[in-house]
Design a protein around this motif. Structure first.
Motif, PDB file in Angstrom:
ATOM      1  N   PRO A   1       0.833  -1.208   0.000  1.00 55.40           N
ATOM      2  CA  PRO A   1       0.000   0.000   0.000  1.00 55.40           C
ATOM      3  C   PRO A   1       0.864   1.253   0.000  1.00 55.40           C
TER       4      PRO A   1
ATOM      5  N   LEU B   1      -2.428   4.383   3.939  1.00 52.83           N
ATOM      6  CA  LEU B   1      -3.352   3.620   4.763  1.00 52.83           C
ATOM      7  C   LEU B   1      -4.713   4.313   4.846  1.00 52.83           C
TER       8      LEU B   1
ATOM      9  N   ILE C   1       8.285  -1.499   3.589  1.00 54.22           N
ATOM     10  CA  ILE C   1       8.211  -0.209   2.898  1.00 54.22           C
ATOM     11  C   ILE C   1       8.946   0.838   3.713  1.00 54.22           C
ATOM     12  N   ASP C   2       9.704   1.651   3.034  1.00 53.29           N
ATOM     13  CA  ASP C   2      10.335   2.799   3.662  1.00 53.29           C
ATOM     14  C   ASP C   2      10.040   3.991   2.770  1.00 53.29           C
ATOM     15  N   ILE C   3       9.990   5.148   3.352  1.00 55.00           N
ATOM     16  CA  ILE C   3       9.758   6.363   2.582  1.00 55.00           C
ATOM     17  C   ILE C   3      10.965   7.269   2.767  1.00 55.00           C
TER      18      ILE C   3
ATOM     19  N   HIS D   1       4.840  11.338  12.329  1.00 55.35           N
ATOM     20  CA  HIS D   1       4.611  11.082  10.903  1.00 55.35           C
ATOM     21  C   HIS D   1       3.399  10.164  10.798  1.00 55.35           C
TER      22      HIS D   1
ATOM     23  N   LEU E   1       2.670   7.895   8.914  1.00 56.88           N
ATOM     24  CA  LEU E   1       2.952   6.503   8.591  1.00 56.88           C
ATOM     25  C   LEU E   1       4.121   5.950   9.384  1.00 56.88           C
TER      26      LEU E   1
ATOM     27  N   ARG F   1       7.777   7.130  11.677  1.00 54.10           N
ATOM     28  CA  ARG F   1       9.148   7.536  11.364  1.00 54.10           C
ATOM     29  C   ARG F   1      10.032   7.244  12.564  1.00 54.10           C
TER      30      ARG F   1
ATOM     31  N   GLY G   1       7.536   5.521   7.190  1.00 49.18           N
ATOM     32  CA  GLY G   1       6.450   4.796   6.534  1.00 49.18           C
ATOM     33  C   GLY G   1       6.341   3.346   6.931  1.00 49.18           C
TER      34      GLY G   1
ATOM     35  N   GLU H   1       4.653   2.035   9.066  1.00 43.10           N
ATOM     36  CA  GLU H   1       3.278   1.631   9.351  1.00 43.10           C
ATOM     37  C   GLU H   1       2.585   1.076   8.115  1.00 43.10           C
ATOM     38  N   LEU H   2       3.093   1.456   6.934  1.00 44.20           N
ATOM     39  CA  LEU H   2       2.513   0.891   5.727  1.00 44.20           C
ATOM     40  C   LEU H   2       2.667  -0.622   5.693  1.00 44.20           C
TER      41      LEU H   2
END
Lengths: 524, 211, 519
Positions: free
Chosen positions: A230, A233, A277-279, C490, C492, C494, C510, C512-513
């Motif tokens: 995803p 969320l 997943i990392d952003i 954040h 999602l 951090r 992110g 939490e994604l």
């Protein structure tokens, strides 16, 4: 009697009247093009759609041409597979719902009974080898590196009109085995926009709205969606993937996918091995990104930020390099990349060496429209646009004309060379004869093909029959030049020998055919 | 055959030899014809000759030649926009031409109702040769995009007419006539261009010499 | 040790925190005391309340904010973050930053990690169970516990978990129907066996013996002793007050190192309750007027009680509490004691605006007073005992110099306990979380609403400021190392990791994604 004989003599001369003085008393018009100049240059010839006739012809370099038998169907869209031999064509044909056997032609069927059926035709060597049931609305293709697998999906960004007949599922992509013609529909998410294939060909990543789906291509779970990542969320939030690259390790396994999203200054790092997943936060919305296999890093540029960011592939830490002007595109590979801006009025062109981490700034005389790198990686060639002339000096003079920029990518580069073009470049290609690199340039309204020796900066004219509209490279080193002739005219050019061969008149094929209802099984 | 039978049934003799100049037309419902002409029929000119083999029956043979053509506009590759220089803005055009020669042979059976009026019926077999030409620049005899395709076909023509006999001297008479009927041709195949078919209402009118 | 303070100030000030609470398991990395209560309390550190004399004219009780106690905790290789909204726990690996998410029970409100680094445990208020998560494999076992529990503690040896209901802690899933104030659940983490039991009214802490054989469940009026070596766990109830409902608050409980005695300091009492854990007998020994703090020496041999009212420090022998106590006088009304090592302790107060603290030489029995730039809010000593960190109140003493750069500001002071060099620092905001490395060299803290990680070098007494991508929420230090971790705001999730030796800051965003990844 004399008068009668004179009259008889006059009548007898009628058949021998000058043949090319056409009567031309009437007037007519066609609703569609006679031929689509967006040809497909395959290894066995050039495939040309004839919209008015509803046919597909293959034109060979020797000038001959023949119709491709589509079983009465008409080609709507075509794409060439990476093997340069296989053509995938969406074809459609009219269907009359009235079973009356007396109805043979389309115009004999009432409008309210007319429907359309379609399929995907796999064409090889001028013949249909497979016909695959794929929804006709699908307007985009992606291929794996080997060219053995095609993925058809609906790309909304293409802005096409979607005709909904019955029920249309916009959340599926269709995987087509080109060799066998087998098709597999896989639910991947709403509005898929891009498809990437892993280096080993074992999986495909389908980027769609707010999610990335991994589809297995081999093994027991082939053609199934194995993992869905995803991108948000929040179901109320819409995250649209924009660009993506895959990162492979030394063993050839694809470890990560980097995905940029529209309007967000972030990169999603999808760990395909550990499924996480990392952003990565960026300082701007990426305009383009590319992977450098030499240093195993990803380069990112921004349209509104004069910076080149380089991301390593361990922790995806960012190292920034300042530019004077923003760049929107990156071209190149194997450690040497060219950064340029094709959206605005910027003039800077940068050459970045990823190993030495040197950034050389060059100046394009005018804004860049399109840039390509020669096969030898020694030169970058860019077509340049006109711009508002400022001043009466040399720069002001250059501003009035389109140009061709020649950029040296060597270790000790010379200054860029800006050539002035007579007209708007409608197509250009790069070629080599093994010892020298050449740029082939076509200009609007000019019936010559310019063959430019990039190193020398000199040009040689190859006269064409008519002014061109485009040029395509064929797999065997030939180039095919299209001309805006309504009856069809292409020129095959051997850039090395500068010899030419012309194929003409192929757009007339089928013009007189009365549209019939094909594939009609009527019970007598 | 039909005219022969009719002639055998008719008491009054009328058939003579003839040589006529005539104008003809043949129905052209095929949409492909639209690329050559705005008319709904194939108009032609030609000659007809007849040889009397019976007081009421003559064998006739004829030749009709037609030349039709048109300028065909093709839309531009991109969406059409109005251009002052080119009305069709970005489009192009080419010229078409279709030359046909019909060769007919058949019989004609007539009867003398009055001295000056000879109704008749006729039935003919028709062979047609067609030559289609397409050219985007007819002023240039050497341009590459000159497309030419030829073909043969056949059919029949049947109808009835009126001969108007104007005695000149002795047996020689001037005879204008008008003839109406039905004609049918098999589709004229022009190779990869496609086919054109003529059928439907047919007619002839002309003037000739009877002797 | 006192019972944990009410919800810290930073929790009240941060309504927009991310969904993931970043409540990770506790690990007493960097502690200066031997209080091994593996509390899942965030350990958030808030400002000491102002000096309030209260109705009886006495100074308010000392608030020992254990800011040196790691609030959320991690193992040496992982940080666990619970997300009550998604019923998941995410494990972030160090240094790869790989994130894995596992589903646990509903509404996990607490996560703790065992000190042997083998497990993480969540208390799931929605399903009234605990999830035992194998740290390397992320396999999850759920074990049902008594309903409506909201506190969790793990034993130091990582073998046991205990949950109970604390009315002072806001539940994620408030109780409806029947609610008990006497029940606890004990779970064997190895076997997954659950043993519920009724103990004293309102249990608020659990102490584990050093040998891991005993668990002492502390209520105000009683202690419940559980022999963890028995086949069947049963509580042995020892009342320490007759009136269970109106018993004085048992503010601190310590165990002797041999597990023979439990020492209970009650609020307002002038005697120390000594409980013989073997015989079950309860006795009392005098400890001076208004005792406000109690601590065990690092070797566990001494029990020091600060009697603020008497201005004395009473020292008892942990193994023989009835022996004659050593009484050390204090010149100032200090109320808290903090051992630096077995020979030195620090005396201070955060109940009044004193700008001095005392250095107590235990051997000589002398207390040397030293001055500070501002009153004390909290103190902490590095694990090696070589450095002292003093967090000051924003409020100043009555006689403070208004022209001082520290006047009206938050501040902290670094003190070298060898030569008492100091480095006082003005802070732009209130510190909200603090931790130290195990080697005693580094200290880390964050300020309310500021996107920085503050790094303190205890050897040089110098600081560094590390910019963070977003506002920090929780922080801690990985055990057996120097790497600090900081969770930040954040949507999602951090998490940043900072390695002070290299100065590198690595961030994962992110994670939490991961809870939304479908298979």
């Amino acid at each position: 009697m004399t008068k009668s004989l004179s009259l008889l003599a006059l009548l007898a001369l009628l058949p021998g009247c000058a043949p090319w003085d056409l009567p031309g008393n009437g007037y007519s018009s066609l609703e569609s093009l006679t031929w689509d100049p967006a040809v497909l240059a395959a290894a066995d010839g050039v495939y040309v759609r004839l919209p008015a006739a509803g046919d597909l012809v293959r034109v060979k370099p020797d000038g001959s041409f023949a119709t491709v038998n589509l079983g009465g169907a008409s080609p709507d869209r075509m794409v060439l597979a990476p093997d340069d031999e296989t053509v995938l064509a969406f074809v459609s044909w009219p269907v009359c719902l009235d079973d009356d056997p007396k109805i043979v032609y389309v115009d004999e069927c009432r409008n309210e009974d007319l429907d359309t059926d379609s399929e995907l035709a796999i064409i090889r060597d001028g013949a249909v080898v497979h016909a695959v049931d794929v929804p006709a609305q699908y307007n985009a293709f992606a291929f794996n590196e080997a060219g053995s697998l095609a993925v058809a999906y609906l790309d909304f960004s293409a802005g096409v009109d979607i005709d909904i007949s019955g029920v249309l599922n916009l959340t599926e992509a269709v995987f087509v085995d080109i060799a066998s013609g087998e098709a597999h529909s896989v639910p991947v998410g709403f509005a898929p926009e891009n498809v990437l294939f892993s280096a080993d060909g074992s999986k495909a990543l389908v980027l769609s709205r707010s999610r990335v789906a991994v589809v297995s291509l081999v093994g027991a779970d082939a053609w199934t969606r194995t993992v869905v990542y995803p991108l948000t969320l929040d179901v109320d939030q819409q995250v649209d993937p924009d660009n993506a690259v895959l990162i492979s390790n030394e063993s050839g396994d694809t470890d990560y996918a980097l995905v940029s999203v529209s309007g967000q200054a972030e990169l999603y790092v999808l760990d395909l091995t550990n499924e996480s997943i990392d952003i990565v936060e960026l300082d701007g919305v990426p305009a383009d990104l590319i992977v450098d296999p030499v240093t195993n890093r990803t380069l990112v540029v921004y349209s509104n930020r004069a910076t080149l960011d380089v991301l390593e592939h361990e922790l995806f830490e960012v190292e920034s390099f300042d530019l004077d002007e923003p760049c929107t595109r990156i071209a190149g590979d194997d450690g040497r990349f060219v950064l340029y801006n094709d959206r605005g009025t910027a003039h800077d062109v940068y050459v970045f060496d990823t190993e030495a981490e040197t950034l050389d700034e060059e100046l394009a005389e005018n804004p860049v429209m399109e840039l390509r790198i020669t096969e030898s990686a020694a030169w970058a060639v860019a077509t340049m646009d006109t711009e508002s002339a400022a001043g009466n000096d040399v720069s002001g003079f250059y501003d009035q004309y389109h140009g061709l920029g020649l950029f040296d990518l060597g270790d000790t580069p010379r200054d860029p060379v800006a050539l002035l073009l007579e007209g708007d470049p409608v197509g250009f290609a790069l070629t080599t004869d093994g010892t020298a690199d050449y740029a082939l340039v076509l200009m609007e309204g000019v019936d010559t093909l310019q063959k430019i020796d990039i190193a020398a900066g000199t040009s040689n004219e190859i006269r064409l029959e008519e002014s061109p509209v485009g040029i395509d490279a064929m797999p065997d080193g030939l180039f095919v030049v299209s001309h805006p002739n309504p009856l069809g005219l292409v020129t095959f050019v051997d850039a090395t020998t500068e010899s030419m061969n012309t194929a003409a008149g192929f757009a007339a094929v089928g013009l007189l055919e009365r549209p019939a209802l094909p594939r009609r099984n009527v019970e007598e | 055959m039909l005219s022969l039978l009719c002639a055998l049934a008719l008491p009054a003799a009328a058939a003579t030899n003839e040589l006529s100049f005539e104008v003809g037309w043949l129905g052209a419902p095929d949409p492909a014809w639209d690329l050559f002409s705005n008319d709904n029929a194939l108009g032609s000119v030609g000659l007809r000759a007849g040889f009397a083999v019976h007081p009421n029956v003559a064998i006739i043979a004829g030749w009709q030649h037609a030349a039709n053509g048109a300028t065909v506009d093709v839309p531009g590759a991109e969406d059409e926009t109005y251009d002052e220089e080119d009305y069709y803005g970005g489009g192009s055009s080419f010229e078409t031409a279709l030359y046909t020669d019909q060769f007919s042979v058949g019989s004609k059976a007539d009867v003398k109702v009055f001295k000056w009026l000879h109704p008749y019926v006729t039935a003919q077999l028709v062979g047609m040769r067609g030559l289609a030409r397409l050219d985007d620049d007819s002023g240039d005899d050497e341009n590459l995009t000159q497309v030419q395709r030829a073909g043969l076909t056949g059919g029949f023509l049947a109808g009835g007419g009126l001969d108007f006999i104007i005695k000149v001297r002795g047996k020689v008479a001037i005879a204008p006539y008008v003839e109406l009927g039905y004609g049918w041709m098999a589709p004229l195949a022009l190779k990869d261009l496609g086919t054109v078919q003529f059928s439907g209402f047919a007619g002839r009118t002309g003037v000739g010499v009877r002797f | 040790m006192r019972r944990a303070a009410p919800a810290p100030v930073w929790m009240a000030r941060a309504p927009g925190l991310l969904v993931a609470l970043a409540l990770v398991g506790c690990r007493d990395s960097g502690l200066s005391f031997t209080d091994n209560e593996s509390s899942a309390d965030t350990g958030g550190w808030g400002a000491a309340p102002p000096a309030d004399t209260g109705d009886d004219g006495e100074a308010p009780p000392e608030e020992e904010d254990d800011f040196l106690r790691l609030a959320p905790a991690a193992t040496d290789a992982y940080v666990f973050i619970a997300n009550p909204a998604r019923d998941t726990v995410t494990r972030v690996s160090v240094p790869s930053l790989a994130a894995l998410t596992a589903e646990v029970g509903e509404t996990p409100s607490v996560v703790a990690t065992a000190t042997d680094y083998t497990h993480a445990v969540t208390l799931n208020e929605g399903t009234d169970d605990v999830s035992i998560i194998d740290a390397p494999t992320m396999e999850v076992r759920n074990v049902g516990v008594r309903p409506n529990l909201n506190r969790l503690a793990l034993s130091d040896d990582g073998r046991w978990a205990m949950a109970w209901y604390d009315p002072d802690v806001e539940s994620e899933d408030p109780a409806d129907g029947v609610l008990s104030f006497n029940e606890v659940s004990v779970v064997n983490l190895a076997t997954g066996t659950h043993t519920p039991m009724a103990v004293g009214f309102n249990p608020h802490a659990v102490k584990w013996s050093v040998d891991g054989a005993l668990a002492v469940i502390v209520s105000d009026a009683s202690l419940a002793i559980v022999d963890l070596t028995a086949d069947v766990l049963e509580p042995r109830f020892i009342p320490i007050e007759e009136d269970a409902l109106n018993a004085p608050v048992a503010e601190e409980v310590e165990l002797s190192p041999d597990g023979a005695f439990a020492f209970v300091r009650q609020f307002g009492a002038t005697e120390l309750v000594v409980v013989d854990l073997v015989a079950g007998a309860v006795d009392r020994v005098p400890i001076g007027e208004n005792p406000t703090d109690m601590d065990l020496s690092p070797d566990g041999e001494r029990v020091a009680i600060v009697s603020r009212g008497a201005r004395e420090v009473w020292t008892l022998a942990a193994r023989d509490p009835w022996a004659r106590p050593e009484i050390t006088p204090m010149a100032s009304p200090y109320g808290s004691v903090l051992f630096a090592d077995d020979g030195t302790a620090l005396l201070y107060t955060n109940a009044s605006l004193l700008t001095t603290y005392g250095v107590w030489d235990i051997a000589s029995g002398t207390v040397t007073e030293r001055s500070l730039v501002k009153p004390v809010a909290s103190m902490g000593v590095s694990p090696t005992g070589g450095s002292l960190l003093v967090f000051h109140t924003e409020e100043d003493a009555e006689d403070a110099d208004a022209t001082s750069p520290f006047f009206g500001e938050f501040a902290l002071t670094l003190v070298d306990l060898d030569d008492f060099r100091t480095n006082p620092l003005v802070l732009d905001a209130e510190p909200t979380s603090f931790a130290t490395s195990d080697d005693g060299k580094w200290g880390f803290f964050v300020l309310d609403g500021l996107k920085y990680l503050e790094v303190l070098n205890f050897e040089s007494l110098l600081y560094d400021e590390v910019p963070l991508p977003s506002v920090p929420v929780h922080m801690g230090v990985l055990p057996a190392g120097n790497t600090a971790w900081v969770s930040q705001e954040h949507d999602l999730g951090r998490l940043s990791f900072y390695e002070p030796a290299s100065g590198s800051l690595d961030t994962i965003t992110g994670f939490e994604l991961n809870s939304g990844i479908e298979h």
